[in-house]
Scaffold this active site. Structure first.
Site, PDB file in Angstrom:
ATOM      1  N   ASP A   5       0.842  -1.196   0.000  1.00 21.84           N
ATOM      2  CA  ASP A   5       0.000   0.000   0.000  1.00 21.84           C
ATOM      3  C   ASP A   5       0.878   1.248   0.000  1.00 21.84           C
ATOM      4  O   ASP A   5       2.020   1.195  -0.469  1.00 21.84           O
ATOM      5  CB  ASP A   5      -0.947  -0.027   1.207  1.00 21.84           C
ATOM      6  CG  ASP A   5      -2.326   0.537   0.884  1.00 21.84           C
ATOM      7  OD1 ASP A   5      -2.392   1.729   0.528  1.00 21.84           O
ATOM      8  OD2 ASP A   5      -3.319  -0.202   0.979  1.00 21.84           O
ATOM      9  N   HIS A  11      -3.987   6.344   2.703  1.00 22.17           N
ATOM     10  CA  HIS A  11      -4.630   5.093   2.304  1.00 22.17           C
ATOM     11  C   HIS A  11      -4.019   3.885   3.009  1.00 22.17           C
ATOM     12  O   HIS A  11      -4.733   3.008   3.512  1.00 22.17           O
ATOM     13  CB  HIS A  11      -4.501   4.957   0.782  1.00 22.17           C
ATOM     14  CG  HIS A  11      -5.288   3.857   0.164  1.00 22.17           C
ATOM     15  ND1 HIS A  11      -4.772   2.598  -0.031  1.00 22.17           N
ATOM     16  CD2 HIS A  11      -6.550   3.823  -0.336  1.00 22.17           C
ATOM     17  CE1 HIS A  11      -5.679   1.833  -0.628  1.00 22.17           C
ATOM     18  NE2 HIS A  11      -6.764   2.556  -0.827  1.00 22.17           N
ATOM     19  N   SER A  29     -11.154  -0.896  -1.423  1.00 27.21           N
ATOM     20  CA  SER A  29      -9.902  -0.807  -0.657  1.00 27.21           C
ATOM     21  C   SER A  29     -10.141  -1.045   0.822  1.00 27.21           C
ATOM     22  O   SER A  29      -9.264  -1.551   1.530  1.00 27.21           O
ATOM     23  CB  SER A  29      -9.269   0.580  -0.833  1.00 27.21           C
ATOM     24  OG  SER A  29      -8.545   0.678  -2.021  1.00 27.21           O
TER      25      SER A  29
END
Length: 816
Positions: free
Chosen positions: A160, A235, A597
């Protein structure tokens, strides 16, 4: 001398302009599958699903041998300085990534020992209450010793955007039991280049970053991307905390608490492999290097909230490319892989996760809704969303439109109704009133934010703000945003027009259109408390849909995708102080965001709990347990529904199908004790590939180093807990093999149902399976009528000791 320098400079510039990144796969086995025989090196391969001791002399010497071969090939073909090798891949695939010109890439294709050369392609990110919604605190964590043992010694690797290590969700001291050394993980920890402090703390057990391809492509900016595992996006921190964040972390913003956050497996260790970046996403060459390293280091689970921007340019099938081949190697090494399905929904064939060895995760809306309302002076109440406090009770406030309070000197270089710049609005007219703003395309594009509207309104002394939506495009997603002052977003266009009409009718103007008196009034309700809905879960509008495709001509595959549904809408989780992925959460410690996600790390964390209880289970066994125990019924006892567009392009609910949710919504407590599993290993995956029409055996050998010697007859016979036949002619029978993982013998009654166009029959109707034993059963599908559409059904195995195993069935009848 001068001439030579000029030639060298010209040649270097030529490379800079034309060079691209290529992933090269070589003949010869990678570490995971090498069986010996190459220059006297002993075998490094182990049985499928077993882990390799990557520190052994056998492995390290063979790894050096492979890397030398990569370097020798490049040195033999090209002049030093005319290329740059970025990575050597040795563990899961044998190959390397290099920055070379197209002509050099063609030379590599023709070179002996080279199997394939693929131009690199980009990937993108696929972007609290859910532990309670899933029943973890009461039904799952207690079985493993409580939340402070849930996920003990399981390592989850995150490919990620990195991690913000200072967040309380990742603190090592937030536990009653200190973290000790891990018994088997061998990854390393990078240091923060500024503070010289390690990113690891016991909870975070590994932290590395991969950016060679990004740098070679000229996309990497060290000032904002951070040449370290530091999360410059948000994220990565968000997904890591969903799967493995500490339990009971207060979610606070603007002086309000929105509950307490926890990961699915709060005791699991976190291993960070940063390969995504804030502006450009990432490159497959970096992602493959990260996966290769993660498996080498000894992770148990991989969480991938990432998918391709577009299909690879040089591969013919969705299942065979360097990315999916690397993940096949990971699964062969015993690593469970959860990948986000993609955010292209609600349209069909929008999945970005295709392969049978991957667990593809769709996104659900859980039972929590944040709603608010605006009450007008005429008594009309307009529904909207807004995570904000109310205006003072029993009091109405004048409403002033941003377009009516512009300062005369303000230059119109931007849309003033966006309310992003307080300096262009008249504070005297706004102060004490509700500021009325417009939700333009700038909010969708990210150049405007609700956070900035709230800051503008607060700076001007407004009592609150209202955002109206005058037009909307399909796919526009409206999420509630926490606000420091009363605020609401009216998402329905017709209700927005009601507000605008009321404002225009009540506002007094002179002959030039200037306001003489603001008479529109309103009050904003309290939007801080969520409302719980029994209709949950629902398939989120954005969640990518099947059917799965086997090639980039979008021909349907005989494999159901997505595999499973998990919460992915409006998920509270950790955020990076440096995070810019969501404009509304810049500088905040938490964010409430949506996407597949967010769904994938839910499954990664739950898989860690299953792995903790059943450490010897294969990735396929874990996947089977999750799928066969999932539910297709919502909290109200109705079949699952999916958000979809109506004919008027408004969002509505329709009955969901397996193309929306796979096997159903995850049920963690049931997954711990599934009764039966549908197990599969490396040879089963190769059998699926070899029997899929249109996939060339030579291409399979290139990517897997395995010949097609397996007899599966048809890809629908692959032993997965679902059945998909895209081209059913007359009658076809498929078989499945189940293994009893319970402690006692159990007798199962097998039933089936199917929509009328396809007949279904199972055999035998019942069977007894001893503990640890395996049995097979068959499912026969027969075309009754050709409708040009898929028919859906289900096979159910109901056990005498209470276990219930279900698998979805999808088939399309054809005349020939």
């Amino acid at each position: 001398m001068d001439i030579g320098c000029k030639v060298l400079v010209f040649f270097t510039c030529f490379l800079t302009v034309t060079a691209e990144i290529y992933i090269v796969t070589m003949e010869g086995e990678p570490i995971i599958s090498y069986k010996g025989g190459d220059n006297g090196f002993e075998a490094t391969a182990v049985e499928s699903d077993e882990k390799i001791d990557t520190t052994s002399e056998l492995v390290t010497s063979y790894a050096r041998h492979l890397e030398r071969k990569h370097d020798m090939l490049l040195g033999m073909l090209f002049v030093e300085g005319s290329y740059k090798k970025l990575y050597s891949y040795k563990h899961l695939i044998n190959g390397f990534a290099a920055h070379v010109s197209p002509d050099q890439a063609e030379m590599l294709r023709r070179a002996p020992g080279v199997k394939s050369v693929d131009r690199d392609w980009k990937v993108r990110k696929l972007t609290t209450h859910t532990p309670q919604f899933l029943g973890l605190p009461t039904d799952v964590w207690p079985t493993g010793g409580g939340y402070d043992r849930a996920g003990e010694d399981i390592v989850i690797g995150f490919i990620d955007s990195g991690i913000f290590p200072h967040h309380p969700s990742f603190a090592s001291h937030h536990t009653t039991v200190p973290y000790g050394p891990h018994p088997s993980y061998k990854g390393k920890c990078e240091e923060d280049p500024h503070t010289k402090i390690s990113f690891c703390n016991g909870k975070i057990i590994g932290a590395q970053h991969f950016a060679e391809a990004a740098k070679a492509a000229g996309a990497f900016n060290p000032d904002i991307d951070f040449a370290s595992p530091m999360d410059g996006d948000g994220h990565g921190s968000h997904t890591a905390a969903i799967a493995a964040g500490n339990n009971g972390i207060p979610v606070r913003m603007h002086g309000y608490e929105f509950g307490k956050a926890s990961g699915m497996a709060p005791r699991a260790r976190i291993a960070v492999y940063k390969a995504l970046y804030r502006l450009f996403g990432g490159f497959v060459a970096d992602v493959v290097a990260a996966i290769d390293q993660a498996v080498h280091d000894g992770v148990d689970i991989l969480s991938l909230s990432v998918g391709p921007n577009s299909p690879p340019a040089t591969t013919k099938t969705t299942f065979l490319n360097p990315f999916d081949a690397t993940l096949l190697g990971a699964v062969k090494a015993g690593v469970f892989v959860a990948q986000a399905a993609g955010n292209g929904g609600p349209f069909p064939k929008t999945l970005v996760s295709y392969s049978p060895w991957i667990t593809t995760v769709a996104a659900a809306i859980d039972d929590r809704r944040y709603k608010n309302h605006l009450t007008l002076g005429n008594g009309k109440m307009l529904a909207g969303i807004g995570l904000s406090p109310s205006t003072r009770p029993h009091r109405s406030y004048k409403m002033v439109s941003a377009n009516d309070v512009l300062l005369g000197s303000s230059g119109m270089k931007y849309n003033p109704s966006d309310c992003q710049k307080p300096e262009v609005l008249n504070k005297k007219l706004v102060e004490g009133n509700i500021l009325l703003c417009g939700y333009s395309f700038n909010f969708v594009a990210g150049s405007a934010s609700i956070k900035k509207v709230a800051e503008t309104a607060k700076h001007l002394g407004a009592a609150g703000f209202v955002l109206v939506v005058e037009n909307v495009s399909p796919g526009t997603k409206f999420d509630p945003v926490p606000s420091c002052i009363p605020g609401i977003l009216i998402t329905d266009v017709s209700k927005s027009m009601d507000l605008i009409d009321y404002y225009n009718v009540t506002t007094s103007r002179d002959w030039m259109g200037r306001v003489k008196d603001f008479k529109a009034e309103g009050s904003i309700g309290d939007g801080l408390e969520p409302i719980l809905h029994k209709s949950a879960p629902e398939v989120a509008l954005f969640s990518a849909r099947g059917p799965n495709t086997k090639d980039f001509s979008f021909q349907d595959a005989d494999l159901l995708k997505p595999d499973i549904l998990a919460p992915g809408s409006l998920i509270w989780s950790a955020w990076s102080a440096n995070g810019t992925d969501e404009a509304n959460y810049i500088g905040e410690g938490f964010a409430l965001i949506s996407g597949t996600s967010m769904a994938a790390p839910h499954i990664a964390g739950i898989a860690a709990l299953v792995k903790q209880k059943h450490p010897q289970w294969s990735p396929a066994a874990i996947k089977s347990a999750l799928m066969t125990t999932s539910t297709v019924i919502d909290r109200a006892g109705r079949p699952l529904q999916a958000q979809q567009y109506s004919e008027t392009e408004t969002v509505t609910l329709v009955k969901a199908t397996p193309f929306d949710y796979g096997s159903g919504h995850v049920n963690p407590s049931a997954a711990l004790d599934p009764g039966l599993i549908f197990d599969a290993g490396y040879e089963d995956y190769i059998g699926f590939l070899c029997t899929t029409p249109g996939i060339d055996a030579h291409e399979i050998k290139n990517f897997t180093n395995t010949p097609c010697n397996f007899k599966m007859v048809h890809p629908s016979n692959f032993n997965t807990p679902s059945i998909a036949i895209s081209h059913l002619v007359r009658t076809q029978t498929v078989t499945r093999r189940v293994t009893n993982v319970a402690e006692e013998e159990e007798t199962y009654t097998i039933t089936s149902r199917m929509e009328p166009a396809i007949a279904i029959e199972v055999s035998p109707p019942a069977m007894t399976v001893r503990a640890g034993a395996s049995r097979t059963f068959s499912v026969t599908l027969t075309v009754r009528s050709v409708t040009g559409a898929y028919s859906f059904g289900q096979v159910t195995l109901k056990g005498s000791r209470g276990h219930k195993v279900t698998l979805p069935v999808v088939a399309m009848g054809q005349r020939r």
